[in-house]
Scaffold this active site. Sequence first.
Site, PDB file in Angstrom:
ATOM      1  N   ASP A 256      -5.956   2.160   4.063  1.00  0.00           N
ATOM      2  CA  ASP A 256      -4.658   1.807   4.139  1.00  0.00           C
ATOM      3  C   ASP A 256      -4.227   2.323   2.569  1.00  0.00           C
ATOM      4  OD1 ASP A 256      -6.333   0.329   2.662  1.00  0.00           O
ATOM      5  OD2 ASP A 256      -5.671  -1.670   3.459  1.00  0.00           O
TER       6      ASP A 256
ATOM      7  N   HIS B 200       0.842  -1.076   0.150  1.00  0.00           N
ATOM      8  CA  HIS B 200       0.166   0.038   0.073  1.00  0.00           C
ATOM      9  C   HIS B 200       0.710   1.139   0.019  1.00  0.00           C
ATOM     10  CE1 HIS B 200      -3.619  -2.423   0.537  1.00  0.00           C
ATOM     11  NE2 HIS B 200      -3.063  -2.783   1.472  1.00  0.00           N
TER      12      HIS B 200
END
Length: 372
Positions: A270, A96
């Site tokens: 995220d 991420h």
Amino acid sequence: MKVGVPRETKQSEHRVALVPDGVRQLVDDGHQVIVETHAGIGIAITDQEYEAAGAVIVDSPQGVFDGAELILKVKEPQEDEIALHQPHHTIFGFLHLAADKALTEQLLATGATYIAMETMQDDGGLLPLLTPMSVVAGRMAAQVGAQYLQQDHGGKGVLLGGVSGAPSGRVTVIGCGAAGTNAIEVAIGLGAHVTAIDVSAPRLEELAERFGECITVLQSTPDNILKAVVSSDVVIGTVLVPGSRAPVLVTRSMIAQMEPGSVVIDIAVDQGGCIETCHPTSHAEPSYVVDGVIHYCVSNIPGVVARTATYALTNVSFDYVRTIARLGVGESLRQHSILQKGLNIYKGNLVHQVIARDLKLTLEDFPHFSES
């Protein structure tokens, strides 16, 4: 190849990247597997079970990184791990990076290679490694929303299913991919009336046909989002642009117009989050309040249903692990376009176009993988 499995160090992260069945198969293939002690403790897998499958157990993350080339992880590297990354390592897990410039720059400085599960995309546009975790997070989000509406959790005291003489709760789901669809399914199962918002008209038509009168479908526009959000008891944001930072679709002004004790859950946190007032939280301190509205923004939601999530993830990730171990990193990337799409950093160079764009970092030429 030497494959390493460190214990996850992110707060309340109980998943593990490889289970004993996978260890056994890799060992049978001729590879060595090094597992940090207690790596599987969160899902009741003992060191003895890993040893019985053929793993070598070491007593520290240093032992894993010193001995292995391919490192299997679930969540993004934490501060205490990054110093152990070396140029000969390939890290395979969720990263991420598009929402975290500081982490990206730290990883670039190691000279290592990083393959991100969340950016692996097949020729049909599907995200086979992210999808099962999205399913888990979506299902949990609806459960969490119902719980936080309770007054003992600071909520407004609404039962999503309602009862005779009292209406059902109102849930809005923004983004109707895997996470959103599963949030919708569970919310409807709890008796809520759901408003689904998405950019895809065909997707909205599918949902309308599937759920009938239990759902209202709306095209994603600022006006539609505003009207749905301010009238909702629970808002679940699940917007996903593969590899990219999530666009902010719910503004603070919208949040301020919700009733006190309402709940918002940002599964996209995220990737930066699609709700302006959201920031990452942990399972230890999962929620906070802005303008009277409860915010739940845990960045590893599936980490607390680790048994379910681990087996769901390893079922879809193991074939790729086996391929990398068998062919080597360079050759597996050369032969498999889905792994190429997962490649974020190659030997200390940022090679993922979307991440470079979002973080305003230098994009290096994509390698040809002539070496393993």
